[in-house]
Enzyme design. Structure first.
Site, PDB file in Angstrom:
ATOM      1  N   ALA A 190       0.844  -1.192   0.000  1.00  0.00           N
ATOM      2  CA  ALA A 190       0.000   0.000   0.000  1.00  0.00           C
ATOM      3  C   ALA A 190       0.880   1.242   0.000  1.00  0.00           C
ATOM      4  O   ALA A 190       2.055   1.194   0.332  1.00  0.00           O
ATOM      5  CB  ALA A 190      -0.918   0.006   1.227  1.00  0.00           C
ATOM      6  N   CYS A 191       0.284   2.340  -0.375  1.00  0.00           N
ATOM      7  CA  CYS A 191       0.988   3.616  -0.416  1.00  0.00           C
ATOM      8  C   CYS A 191       1.434   4.043   0.979  1.00  0.00           C
ATOM      9  O   CYS A 191       0.943   3.558   1.994  1.00  0.00           O
ATOM     10  CB  CYS A 191       0.073   4.698  -0.992  1.00  0.00           C
ATOM     11  N   GLY A 192       2.373   4.982   1.010  1.00  0.00           N
ATOM     12  CA  GLY A 192       2.787   5.586   2.269  1.00  0.00           C
ATOM     13  C   GLY A 192       2.058   6.900   2.455  1.00  0.00           C
ATOM     14  O   GLY A 192       1.847   7.657   1.501  1.00  0.00           O
TER      15      GLY A 192
ATOM     16  N   GLN B 298       3.107   9.042  -0.653  1.00  0.00           N
ATOM     17  CA  GLN B 298       3.979   8.377  -1.615  1.00  0.00           C
ATOM     18  C   GLN B 298       3.186   7.229  -2.211  1.00  0.00           C
ATOM     19  O   GLN B 298       2.691   6.366  -1.496  1.00  0.00           O
ATOM     20  CB  GLN B 298       5.238   7.873  -0.916  1.00  0.00           C
TER      21      GLN B 298
END
Length: 266
Positions: A26-28, A236
């Site tokens: 998953a995205c940050g 991110q």
């Protein structure tokens, strides 16, 4: 004869530090706020440093330079933009009346870019708002990867003011209405590569197909001491079901998410 049956231990007992529910990508994402509400450049710097620590939560292209996207949402850096307007001999009575639109304009065909600007300006003036002018935020395109540079838009900011009798709530609603009108007219003109990253009297979004640590090197505003904010949302991207694109970088206009809302369990 008797047989011994050995019960298989659940994974949670065999590997107490492992839980399959967390086995995903998953995205940050992160959020930082000054509880006192005091805006500062140090908060912006800290947010960008935190964003750079999220590199492992994103993805990069084969050129190892183009990333899936990174960005930051903050309060409008009024001191910086008011001073920039002053250099153009443009004054605004109340700095709180300043609104900013961050726009990705098409680079293929100069006439498309001009047409987009005309559509945006017309929608702003028709709504009763005051068009102060356009600003090209200082950028350093050399930090981009080859693919990100090849599809990079022309980045521009539209600066707007409102009549003194507008309340903040009415101003915000009008800006939302203006954005929707612009989007509709762009669709009618069959212009698909013009995107409004943000249009607000309170917040602004800086984003793109950038490495997290390159944000302040690409958008020079972010490294300017006059750029202050009391809050920041940073992101991110790890692109899982769409190809990387400048408009798809986050944060979006009001939020950022890590993709878990797309999963079955989410």
């Amino acid at each position: 004869m008797t047989h011994k049956h050995t019960a298989t231990k659940p994974a949670s007992q065999m590997y107490p530090l492992y839980d399959s529910r967390w086995e995903h990508d998953a995205c940050g994402i992160g959020f930082l706020a000054q509880v006192s509400g005091e805006a500062s450049h140090s908060l912006v710097q800290t947010s960008l440093e935190a964003l750079s620590r999220l590199t492992h939560r994103g993805a990069q292209d084969a050129d190892t330079e183009s990333y899936d996207g990174a960005g930051i949402l903050t309060q409008i850096p009024r001191a910086l933009l008011i001073e920039e307007l002053g250099k153009q001999q443009i004054t605004i009575a109340n700095p709180e009346h300043l609104a900013v639109g961050m726009v990705f304009l098409p680079v293929v065909g100069q006439e498309h870019s001009v047409h987009c600007r005309q559509i945006i300006e017309q929608a702003v003036t028709e709504s009763g708002l005051t068009m102060l002018g356009w600003r090209t935020p200082p950028i350093d395109a050399t930090v981009l990867g080859s693919r990100a540079r090849a599809i990079a838009p022309e980045i521009a900011q539209i600066l707007i003011a409102c009549p003194s009798d507008f309340t903040s709530e009415h101003y915000g609603k009008t800006l939302y209405y203006v954005r929707r009108v612009i989007e509709r007219r762009l669709a009618e003109a069959q212009i698909a590569d013009c995107y409004i990253a943000s249009l607000s009297n309170t917040t602004i979004v800086y984003k793109g197909l950038l490495a997290p640590e390159s944000m302040a090197r690409f958008y020079r505003d972010l490294d300017d001491p006059r750029y202050t904010s009391a809050m920041a949302v940073f992101h991110q991207r790890y692109s899982t079901n769409t190809l990387p694109a400048w408009p798809l970088a986050q944060p979006m206009r009001f939020l950022a998410h890590n993709g878990e809302i797309n999963t079955i369990q989410g």
